[in-house]
Design a protein around this motif. Structure first.
Motif, PDB file in Angstrom:
ATOM      1  N   TRP A  88       0.818  -1.199   0.000  1.00  4.90           N
ATOM      2  CA  TRP A  88       0.000   0.000   0.000  1.00  4.90           C
ATOM      3  C   TRP A  88       0.863   1.264   0.000  1.00  4.90           C
ATOM      4  CZ3 TRP A  88      -0.242   3.612   4.097  1.00  4.90           C
ATOM      5  CH2 TRP A  88       0.609   3.306   5.181  1.00  4.90           C
ATOM      6  N   ALA A  89       0.199   2.420  -0.108  1.00  2.76           N
ATOM      7  CA  ALA A  89       0.863   3.728   0.009  1.00  2.76           C
ATOM      8  C   ALA A  89      -0.147   4.729   0.574  1.00  2.76           C
ATOM      9  CB  ALA A  89       1.364   4.206  -1.354  1.00  2.76           C
ATOM     10  N   THR A  90       0.350   5.763   1.211  1.00 10.23           N
ATOM     11  CA  THR A  90      -0.542   6.747   1.827  1.00 10.23           C
ATOM     12  C   THR A  90      -1.312   7.559   0.792  1.00 10.23           C
ATOM     13  OG1 THR A  90       1.180   8.454   1.939  1.00 10.23           O
ATOM     14  CG2 THR A  90       0.928   7.022   3.864  1.00 10.23           C
ATOM     15  N   TRP A  91      -0.757   7.718  -0.394  1.00  7.11           N
ATOM     16  CA  TRP A  91      -1.394   8.541  -1.434  1.00  7.11           C
ATOM     17  C   TRP A  91      -2.464   7.781  -2.214  1.00  7.11           C
ATOM     18  CZ3 TRP A  91      -0.580   5.866  -5.798  1.00  7.11           C
ATOM     19  CH2 TRP A  91       0.571   5.086  -5.893  1.00  7.11           C
ATOM     20  N   CYS A  92      -2.706   6.529  -1.863  1.00 14.94           N
ATOM     21  CA  CYS A  92      -3.610   5.642  -2.597  1.00 14.94           C
ATOM     22  C   CYS A  92      -4.971   5.584  -1.887  1.00 14.94           C
ATOM     23  CB  CYS A  92      -2.962   4.262  -2.668  1.00 14.94           C
ATOM     24  SG  CYS A  92      -4.055   2.905  -3.054  1.00 14.94           S
ATOM     25  N   PRO A  93      -6.030   6.204  -2.458  1.00  9.69           N
ATOM     26  CA  PRO A  93      -7.346   6.182  -1.802  1.00  9.69           C
ATOM     27  C   PRO A  93      -7.895   4.775  -1.523  1.00  9.69           C
ATOM     28  CG  PRO A  93      -7.316   7.881  -3.478  1.00  9.69           C
ATOM     29  CD  PRO A  93      -6.034   7.091  -3.637  1.00  9.69           C
ATOM     30  N   PRO A  94      -7.789   3.794  -2.444  1.00 11.73           N
ATOM     31  CA  PRO A  94      -8.292   2.456  -2.105  1.00 11.73           C
ATOM     32  C   PRO A  94      -7.514   1.813  -0.952  1.00 11.73           C
ATOM     33  CG  PRO A  94      -8.048   2.675  -4.482  1.00 11.73           C
ATOM     34  CD  PRO A  94      -7.413   3.881  -3.859  1.00 11.73           C
ATOM     35  N   CYS A  95      -6.231   2.154  -0.829  1.00 13.84           N
ATOM     36  CA  CYS A  95      -5.439   1.633   0.291  1.00 13.84           C
ATOM     37  C   CYS A  95      -5.984   2.182   1.606  1.00 13.84           C
ATOM     38  CB  CYS A  95      -3.972   2.033   0.145  1.00 13.84           C
ATOM     39  SG  CYS A  95      -3.158   1.446  -1.354  1.00 13.84           S
ATOM     40  N   ARG A  96      -6.247   3.478   1.625  1.00 16.32           N
ATOM     41  CA  ARG A  96      -6.789   4.115   2.823  1.00 16.32           C
ATOM     42  C   ARG A  96      -8.162   3.533   3.174  1.00 16.32           C
ATOM     43  NH1 ARG A  96      -5.279   9.496   4.418  1.00 16.32           N
ATOM     44  NH2 ARG A  96      -3.242  10.032   3.605  1.00 16.32           N
ATOM     45  N   GLU A 101     -10.638  -1.673   7.844  1.00 17.30           N
ATOM     46  CA  GLU A 101     -11.093  -3.067   7.834  1.00 17.30           C
ATOM     47  C   GLU A 101      -9.954  -3.994   8.260  1.00 17.30           C
ATOM     48  OE1 GLU A 101     -14.585  -4.319   6.319  1.00 17.30           O
ATOM     49  OE2 GLU A 101     -14.519  -2.567   7.634  1.00 17.30           O
ATOM     50  N   MET A 102      -8.737  -3.689   7.803  1.00 19.11           N
ATOM     51  CA  MET A 102      -7.578  -4.493   8.199  1.00 19.11           C
ATOM     52  C   MET A 102      -7.335  -4.387   9.700  1.00 19.11           C
ATOM     53  SD  MET A 102      -5.062  -3.758   4.933  1.00 19.11           S
ATOM     54  CE  MET A 102      -3.593  -4.082   5.856  1.00 19.11           C
ATOM     55  N   PRO A 180      -8.963  -2.908  -2.798  1.00 22.34           N
ATOM     56  CA  PRO A 180      -9.233  -2.925  -1.361  1.00 22.34           C
ATOM     57  C   PRO A 180      -9.994  -4.175  -0.918  1.00 22.34           C
ATOM     58  CG  PRO A 180     -10.658  -1.335  -2.453  1.00 22.34           C
ATOM     59  CD  PRO A 180      -9.719  -1.850  -3.496  1.00 22.34           C
ATOM     60  N   MET A 181      -9.590  -4.709   0.214  1.00 20.18           N
ATOM     61  CA  MET A 181     -10.257  -5.883   0.787  1.00 20.18           C
ATOM     62  C   MET A 181     -11.336  -5.443   1.758  1.00 20.18           C
ATOM     63  SD  MET A 181      -7.108  -8.420   1.765  1.00 20.18           S
ATOM     64  CE  MET A 181      -6.333  -7.234   2.857  1.00 20.18           C
ATOM     65  N   THR A 182     -12.378  -6.242   1.844  1.00 22.74           N
ATOM     66  CA  THR A 182     -13.397  -6.063   2.872  1.00 22.74           C
ATOM     67  C   THR A 182     -13.089  -7.030   4.007  1.00 22.74           C
ATOM     68  OG1 THR A 182     -14.848  -7.744   1.940  1.00 22.74           O
ATOM     69  CG2 THR A 182     -15.133  -5.456   1.144  1.00 22.74           C
ATOM     70  N   GLU A 187     -11.783 -12.655   6.005  1.00 25.36           N
ATOM     71  CA  GLU A 187     -12.192 -13.881   6.702  1.00 25.36           C
ATOM     72  C   GLU A 187     -12.135 -15.080   5.763  1.00 25.36           C
ATOM     73  OE1 GLU A 187     -15.035 -12.908  10.413  1.00 25.36           O
ATOM     74  OE2 GLU A 187     -16.041 -12.800   8.454  1.00 25.36           O
ATOM     75  N   GLU A 188     -12.587 -14.900   4.523  1.00 29.82           N
ATOM     76  CA  GLU A 188     -12.550 -15.996   3.544  1.00 29.82           C
ATOM     77  C   GLU A 188     -11.114 -16.415   3.256  1.00 29.82           C
ATOM     78  OE1 GLU A 188     -14.687 -14.438   0.192  1.00 29.82           O
ATOM     79  OE2 GLU A 188     -16.624 -14.489   1.257  1.00 29.82           O
ATOM     80  N   LYS A 189     -10.227 -15.467   3.096  1.00 26.79           N
ATOM     81  CA  LYS A 189      -8.817 -15.782   2.813  1.00 26.79           C
ATOM     82  C   LYS A 189      -8.166 -16.455   4.015  1.00 26.79           C
ATOM     83  CE  LYS A 189      -8.683 -14.133  -1.380  1.00 26.79           C
ATOM     84  NZ  LYS A 189      -8.414 -14.950  -2.556  1.00 26.79           N
ATOM     85  N   LYS A 190      -8.495 -16.002   5.210  1.00 25.09           N
ATOM     86  CA  LYS A 190      -7.963 -16.646   6.424  1.00 25.09           C
ATOM     87  C   LYS A 190      -8.342 -18.116   6.449  1.00 25.09           C
ATOM     88  CE  LYS A 190     -10.459 -16.252  10.135  1.00 25.09           C
ATOM     89  NZ  LYS A 190     -10.898 -17.599  10.477  1.00 25.09           N
TER      90      LYS A 190
END
Length: 194
Positions: A88-96, A101-102, A180-182, A187-190
């Motif tokens: 990720w990066a701070t300038w990335c809206p989907p990352c933010r 959620e993370m 971006p993950m929900t 939970e599914e990936k875990k």
């Protein structure tokens, strides 16, 4: 004469309205026919020679990075644990967008899954921006600093955020998520990792 000019003007305006309406209809139909899960990767918007990134079944390349606090971390330190490697990066809206959620996921499952949030530090304006963002938002999962974009290259990351899912054996065990993950996806990936 004035009548003819007014009539010509109205006719031109009418033609313009009809053409605009027709184009709007075409765009709406195109949007209706676009799959909901369409992405640039799936729709051929990435260069044809672009790498696909690491695949399920490949061993996750080991690395050594520093955390925000200066601690040195190796991916291999987490062998025997499930790892979400998030880039990720701070300038990335989907990352933010996905970070809260993370954090919520980390608080619920910190005994089962390690989240390593690798910041593309080499793309940031200032390293201090990363520290300020993390402190302001109160994120507690490890933030690793990819100053030389080593992880970006070795994991072939083209779009951020991108998350890889590494099993206890150090192998990528689930399909990566680009975007971006929900909480539900996490939970599914875990559950898909062993």
């Amino acid at each position: 004469m004035k009548r003819w000019i007014a009539l010509a003007f109205l006719l031109t305006l009418l033609i313009f309205v009809i053409i605009t309406a027709f184009n709007d209809q075409k765009e709406e139909k195109a949007e209706e026919n676009t799959p909901v899960n369409a992405s640039p990767e799936r729709e051929g918007m990435i260069a044809p020679n672009a790498p696909d990134g690491l695949e399920v079944g490949e061993k996750a390349p080991d690395f050594t990075l520093e955390t925000l606090s200066g601690e040195t971390i190796h991916l291999s330190d987490f062998r025997g644990k499930k790892v979400f490697l998030n880039y990720w990066a701070t300038w990335c809206p989907p990352c933010r967008e996905e970070m809260p959620e993370m954090q919520r996921f980390q608080e619920a499952y910190k005994d089962e899954v390690v989240i390593l949030a690798v910041n593309g530090t080499g793309t940031e304006k200032k390293e201090e921006d990363v520290k300020q963002f993390v402190e302001e938002e109160g994120y507690t999962f490890p933030i690793l600093m990819d100053k030389d974009l080593e992880i970006n290259h070795s994991y072939q990351i083209l779009t951020i955020p991108t998350t890889y899912f590494i099993g206890t054996d150090g192998v990528i065990q689930a399909e990566k998520v680009i975007g971006p993950m929900t909480y539900q996806i996490m939970e599914e990936k875990k559950d898909a990792l062993n």
